[in-house]
Design a protein around this motif. Sequence first.
Motif, PDB file in Angstrom:
ATOM      1  N   VAL A  75       7.808  13.980  14.256  1.00  0.00           N
ATOM      2  CA  VAL A  75       6.507  14.635  14.072  1.00  0.00           C
ATOM      3  C   VAL A  75       6.710  16.023  13.438  1.00  0.00           C
ATOM      4  O   VAL A  75       7.414  16.866  13.989  1.00  0.00           O
ATOM      5  CB  VAL A  75       5.765  14.780  15.417  1.00  0.00           C
ATOM      6  CG1 VAL A  75       4.403  15.447  15.203  1.00  0.00           C
ATOM      7  CG2 VAL A  75       5.602  13.417  16.091  1.00  0.00           C
ATOM      8  N   PRO A  76       6.082  16.280  12.263  1.00  0.00           N
ATOM      9  CA  PRO A  76       6.255  17.577  11.596  1.00  0.00           C
ATOM     10  C   PRO A  76       5.450  18.695  12.257  1.00  0.00           C
ATOM     11  O   PRO A  76       4.309  18.500  12.673  1.00  0.00           O
ATOM     12  CB  PRO A  76       5.743  17.308  10.176  1.00  0.00           C
ATOM     13  CG  PRO A  76       4.775  16.173  10.324  1.00  0.00           C
ATOM     14  CD  PRO A  76       5.251  15.347  11.475  1.00  0.00           C
ATOM     15  N   TYR A  77       6.046  19.883  12.330  1.00  0.00           N
ATOM     16  CA  TYR A  77       5.383  21.036  12.951  1.00  0.00           C
ATOM     17  C   TYR A  77       5.858  22.318  12.285  1.00  0.00           C
ATOM     18  O   TYR A  77       6.876  22.360  11.582  1.00  0.00           O
ATOM     19  CB  TYR A  77       5.663  21.075  14.455  1.00  0.00           C
ATOM     20  CG  TYR A  77       7.115  21.272  14.789  1.00  0.00           C
ATOM     21  CD1 TYR A  77       7.670  22.549  14.908  1.00  0.00           C
ATOM     22  CD2 TYR A  77       7.965  20.176  14.963  1.00  0.00           C
ATOM     23  CE1 TYR A  77       9.008  22.735  15.190  1.00  0.00           C
ATOM     24  CE2 TYR A  77       9.305  20.348  15.243  1.00  0.00           C
ATOM     25  CZ  TYR A  77       9.822  21.631  15.351  1.00  0.00           C
ATOM     26  OH  TYR A  77      11.161  21.811  15.614  1.00  0.00           O
ATOM     27  N   ILE A  78       5.102  23.399  12.546  1.00  0.00           N
ATOM     28  CA  ILE A  78       5.455  24.736  12.065  1.00  0.00           C
ATOM     29  C   ILE A  78       5.563  25.664  13.274  1.00  0.00           C
ATOM     30  O   ILE A  78       4.735  25.604  14.186  1.00  0.00           O
ATOM     31  CB  ILE A  78       4.383  25.251  11.068  1.00  0.00           C
ATOM     32  CG1 ILE A  78       4.529  24.524   9.726  1.00  0.00           C
ATOM     33  CG2 ILE A  78       4.490  26.767  10.876  1.00  0.00           C
ATOM     34  CD1 ILE A  78       3.442  24.865   8.720  1.00  0.00           C
ATOM     35  N   VAL A  79       6.595  26.515  13.285  1.00  0.00           N
ATOM     36  CA  VAL A  79       6.789  27.454  14.386  1.00  0.00           C
ATOM     37  C   VAL A  79       6.318  28.843  13.972  1.00  0.00           C
ATOM     38  O   VAL A  79       6.107  29.112  12.787  1.00  0.00           O
ATOM     39  CB  VAL A  79       8.269  27.510  14.829  1.00  0.00           C
ATOM     40  CG1 VAL A  79       8.682  26.204  15.461  1.00  0.00           C
ATOM     41  CG2 VAL A  79       9.184  27.876  13.658  1.00  0.00           C
ATOM     42  N   PHE A  80       6.154  29.727  14.954  1.00  0.00           N
ATOM     43  CA  PHE A  80       5.696  31.082  14.651  1.00  0.00           C
ATOM     44  C   PHE A  80       6.753  31.845  13.867  1.00  0.00           C
ATOM     45  O   PHE A  80       6.477  32.482  12.861  1.00  0.00           O
ATOM     46  CB  PHE A  80       5.351  31.840  15.939  1.00  0.00           C
ATOM     47  CG  PHE A  80       4.826  33.220  15.690  1.00  0.00           C
ATOM     48  CD1 PHE A  80       3.525  33.413  15.266  1.00  0.00           C
ATOM     49  CD2 PHE A  80       5.636  34.335  15.850  1.00  0.00           C
ATOM     50  CE1 PHE A  80       3.031  34.683  15.004  1.00  0.00           C
ATOM     51  CE2 PHE A  80       5.164  35.612  15.595  1.00  0.00           C
ATOM     52  CZ  PHE A  80       3.854  35.782  15.170  1.00  0.00           C
ATOM     53  N   HIS A  81       8.007  31.809  14.362  1.00  0.00           N
ATOM     54  CA  HIS A  81       9.085  32.430  13.580  1.00  0.00           C
ATOM     55  C   HIS A  81      10.333  31.562  13.641  1.00  0.00           C
ATOM     56  O   HIS A  81      10.501  30.730  14.526  1.00  0.00           O
ATOM     57  CB  HIS A  81       9.353  33.865  14.048  1.00  0.00           C
ATOM     58  CG  HIS A  81      10.376  34.020  15.136  1.00  0.00           C
ATOM     59  ND1 HIS A  81      10.136  33.652  16.448  1.00  0.00           N
ATOM     60  CD2 HIS A  81      11.631  34.536  15.109  1.00  0.00           C
ATOM     61  CE1 HIS A  81      11.211  33.933  17.171  1.00  0.00           C
ATOM     62  NE2 HIS A  81      12.128  34.471  16.393  1.00  0.00           N
ATOM     63  N   ASP A  82      11.190  31.753  12.667  1.00  0.00           N
ATOM     64  CA  ASP A  82      12.355  30.890  12.500  1.00  0.00           C
ATOM     65  C   ASP A  82      13.427  31.243  13.522  1.00  0.00           C
ATOM     66  O   ASP A  82      14.439  31.847  13.195  1.00  0.00           O
ATOM     67  CB  ASP A  82      12.889  31.050  11.066  1.00  0.00           C
ATOM     68  CG  ASP A  82      14.022  30.087  10.765  1.00  0.00           C
ATOM     69  OD1 ASP A  82      14.111  29.057  11.458  1.00  0.00           O
ATOM     70  OD2 ASP A  82      14.817  30.360   9.845  1.00  0.00           O
ATOM     71  N   GLY A  83      13.197  30.825  14.769  1.00  0.00           N
ATOM     72  CA  GLY A  83      14.130  31.185  15.818  1.00  0.00           C
ATOM     73  C   GLY A  83      14.516  30.043  16.731  1.00  0.00           C
ATOM     74  O   GLY A  83      15.030  30.276  17.824  1.00  0.00           O
ATOM     75  N   TYR A  84      14.279  28.808  16.304  1.00  0.00           N
ATOM     76  CA  TYR A  84      14.484  27.662  17.203  1.00  0.00           C
ATOM     77  C   TYR A  84      15.529  26.672  16.690  1.00  0.00           C
ATOM     78  O   TYR A  84      15.624  25.555  17.184  1.00  0.00           O
ATOM     79  CB  TYR A  84      13.146  26.922  17.407  1.00  0.00           C
ATOM     80  CG  TYR A  84      12.076  27.787  18.014  1.00  0.00           C
ATOM     81  CD1 TYR A  84      11.907  27.858  19.394  1.00  0.00           C
ATOM     82  CD2 TYR A  84      11.250  28.562  17.215  1.00  0.00           C
ATOM     83  CE1 TYR A  84      10.937  28.669  19.955  1.00  0.00           C
ATOM     84  CE2 TYR A  84      10.274  29.384  17.767  1.00  0.00           C
ATOM     85  CZ  TYR A  84      10.125  29.436  19.132  1.00  0.00           C
ATOM     86  OH  TYR A  84       9.161  30.246  19.682  1.00  0.00           O
TER      87      TYR A  84
END
Length: 329
Positions: A222-231
């Motif tokens: 499942v595609p998603y977007i995170v708040f910041h690139d930290g995961y």
Amino acid sequence: MNKLLLALGVSALSPLALAKPVIATSIKPVSMIVAAIAGDKAEIQQIVSSTASPHDFAMRPSDLKKILKADTVVWVGESLERFLEKPLENADKEKSSIEWLALDGMALHNFAEEHHHGEDEAEEEHDDHDHEGHDDHDHEEHDDHDHEGHEGHEGHHHDGVDPHVWLSPDNARVLAKAVTARLVSLDSANTKYYKANLASFEKGLNAKDAEIRKALNKVNKVPYIVFHDGYSYFEQHYGLNHVGEITVSPERKPGAKKVAEIRHEIEEHNVQCVFSEPQFSPAIVKTLLEGSDVKTAPLDPLGSKVKMGTNAYFSFLDSLSGQFLSCLG
């Protein structure tokens, strides 16, 4: 008479006998792993509050005292917590500290070059950054802060090594072993206790890791977007489908160009969820999703609501995986 002298002798020595090692920790995920090993045999003093972010933290005099009084400081490292560099140096605590990023056996990731786009336009609205989400930042005391922490942070960019290592169960094991060795050296009388806690932590971590992997396998496409690139550590460990981020550095508010790019990514990749973070205002996420059916949910990389204790790191992994599942499932 002899009994009286013996009693007085024991009484005089008892404060030393009962003294616990004092461990200063930088952020809550570090505290979680230290607590798993230390149990009730050591005192933990956390520097960055559980509701604050290390990305825009500034030291206060009370934080400096924690460093000075600590037998050991456990921190992630310079690329995340630059505000700790000079205080550790000034307190002569550098050599006695445990820097997680520098430990042998660490599996480190580099930030991908493609994640740098949008950084320039992020500066456009940096001055307008909404601090509503920074619940712990006591602005009344801000003038008394050691501003070296903020000044050093101006050079913080998301390039080079990704410092969010606590999101990897494998890296958590590495820190747990290092903390065990340090506690044994500080408090040899409780060697068996610390080593037993390490064994228990490793066994529990293996079980929790397998449980989470099985659950996340159901949503790993499942595609998603995170708040910041930290995961990236968590995402790569469990094979999740991260297709973008709102900002490369969470203290920076994305500009109009970046917002347009994200909206395009949402459509292009059929994004199912856009995650916010409780340490920062969700206003930008709401703006992005106006008029769309895309779901949103908070993703807490610091486990701010997780109750501290010997099983806190397991609860943190449960909480984070549950947040992914709630929005991707």
